[in-house]
Design a protein around this motif. Structure first.
Motif, mmCIF file in Angstrom:
data_model
loop_
_atom_site.group_PDB
_atom_site.id
_atom_site.type_symbol
_atom_site.label_atom_id
_atom_site.label_comp_id
_atom_site.label_asym_id
_atom_site.label_seq_id
_atom_site.Cartn_x
_atom_site.Cartn_y
_atom_site.Cartn_z
ATOM 1 N N SER A 1 78.275 -25.570 54.281
ATOM 2 C CA SER A 1 77.237 -26.464 54.685
ATOM 3 C C SER A 1 76.199 -25.604 55.404
ATOM 4 O O SER A 1 75.043 -25.924 55.317
ATOM 5 C CB SER A 1 77.685 -27.622 55.584
ATOM 6 N N TYR B 1 75.700 -27.833 47.527
ATOM 7 C CA TYR B 1 75.279 -26.468 47.756
ATOM 8 C C TYR B 1 76.008 -25.414 46.907
ATOM 9 O O TYR B 1 75.416 -24.500 46.418
ATOM 10 C CB TYR B 1 75.744 -26.112 49.471
ATOM 11 N N ASP C 1 72.651 -25.041 53.789
ATOM 12 C CA ASP C 1 71.366 -25.448 54.504
ATOM 13 C C ASP C 1 70.203 -24.431 54.507
ATOM 14 O O ASP C 1 69.065 -24.776 54.376
ATOM 15 C CB ASP C 1 71.607 -26.066 55.872
ATOM 16 N N ASP D 1 77.766 -32.410 50.753
ATOM 17 C CA ASP D 1 77.523 -30.816 50.721
ATOM 18 C C ASP D 1 78.399 -30.022 49.635
ATOM 19 O O ASP D 1 77.797 -29.087 49.103
ATOM 20 C CB ASP D 1 77.941 -30.410 51.927
ATOM 21 N N ASN E 1 70.653 -34.702 44.600
ATOM 22 C CA ASN E 1 71.404 -35.155 45.874
ATOM 23 C C ASN E 1 70.996 -36.534 46.014
ATOM 24 O O ASN E 1 69.807 -36.849 46.616
ATOM 25 C CB ASN E 1 71.317 -34.256 47.016
#
Length: 333
Positions: free
Chosen positions: A231, A292, A235, A288, A311
């Motif tokens: 995560s 990702y 990010d 996540d 998402n």
């Protein structure tokens, strides 16, 4: 001459008496001490006991060594298994466990480390603070106190992976609040927080420590450090994707995998999801761990770059909708 000899003898006698009087008493077997209201008394003098103690197994091997002060456990205490390996070691202050205690398995391997604060596990103290924070209005200022507490106790704890994990978790939660308004600080803090979770993995690779209560009353979700690293670096990379800097996004994804994120099972799961999509299809994700890693596969490995990943949790933000639109070829918008 005789007078001198008498004086010398008196001096020596006095010195010996002082030495004997100042010497520590012989250690006492803990089973001989008298326990009254959790205070230990000397079996002969009936006074509060101060001095060293021990306890042996039936075969004579040492089981416990420690000390008391004014009837309360105080100072360093060590416990052994019957095979001679240490079981646990730490110190007491005024009858309460204090600072770091180390626990071993019977084969000598490290089992765990627990840091104590006035007799309570520091983890329990931190969890109580988190529970109080969860009752308050959401804001990063509420996390300052607990982060300061966790940073302080972690300075004195070398092995308590739970404390280190909570420090990373609370720091990450605070770091996400208003992160778009302080991007340079956010990136710097993300690298620092990543280090906390990387150290957790070094201390406990299979995350045995992760036995926190399954409840939302603490205001956070207790997930494994591998997912947290995914995560954090996801990010980080996403910010570069938003700005169109795919080279930096690729570097960031790779750094995140080296840190411990984007583990093979997670990448394989996301690869299967992408592979199931029709050409130029759309893959709807939510969290996540299913977003990702999919971006990682597209940016780093060039896998199924024709698929648009959407998402759902971000669809209520205008900037994300614009980014999805602008990322498509002009004729497909």
């Amino acid at each position: 001459m005789r007078k001198t000899l008498l004086i010398t003898t008196a001096i020596i006698t006095t010195a010996l008496m002082l030495m004997l009087g100042c010497s520590s008493p012989e250690p006492i077997n803990t089973e001989k001490l008298i326990n009254e209201d959790d205070l230990m008394y000397h079996p002969d003098t009936k006074e509060l006991y101060s001095g060293d103690v021990f306890k042996n197994y039936l075969g004579g091997k040492t089981k416990v060594e420690g000390s008391y002060k004014d009837g309360k456990a105080d100072g360093k205490w060590t416990y052994w298994f019957e095979n001679g390996q240490k079981e646990r070691e730490g110190k007491y202050e005024d009858g309460l466990r204090s600072a770091e205690w180390i626990f071993w398995n019977e084969n000598g391997d490290l089992n765990r480390s627990i840091y104590y604060d006035d007799g309570r596990e520091a983890v329990e103290v931190a969890l109580d603070m988190m529970k109080e924070i969860a009752k308050l209005d959401y804001g990063d200022r509420w996390y300052d106190e607990i982060i300061e507490y966790l940073e302080e106790v972690n300075k004195h704890s070398t092995q308590d992976v739970k404390l280190l994990y909570l420090l990373g978790l609370c720091s990450d939660t605070k770091n996400h609040i208003n992160n778009n308004e302080r991007l340079p600080f956010y990136i710097k803090e993300s690298e620092k927080i990543s280090g906390y979770f990387e150290e957790c993995i070094d201390l406990d690779p299979i995350a045995k420590f992760l036995d926190f209560p399954k409840t939302l009353e603490y205001g956070v979700v207790f997930v494994d450090p591998y997912s947290k690293l995914t995560s954090i670096w996801g990010d980080f990379a996403f910010m570069y994707i938003l700005s169109g800097n795919y080279d930096k996004a690729r570097e960031t994804f790779i750094r995140g995998r080296k840190a411990g994120g984007f583990i093979p099972p997670l990448l394989e799961y996301n690869k299967n999801m992408l592979a199931s999509c029709e050409p130029n299809g759309i893959l709807f994700t939510n969290g996540d761990n299913d977003t990702y890693p999919a971006w990682y596969l597209q940016v780093v490995e060039g896998f199924r770059t024709d698929v648009t990943i959407v998402n759902l949790s971000l669809l209520n933000t205008p900037w994300y909708i614009r980014q999805l639109r602008d990322s498509r070829p002009e004729g497909e918008r």
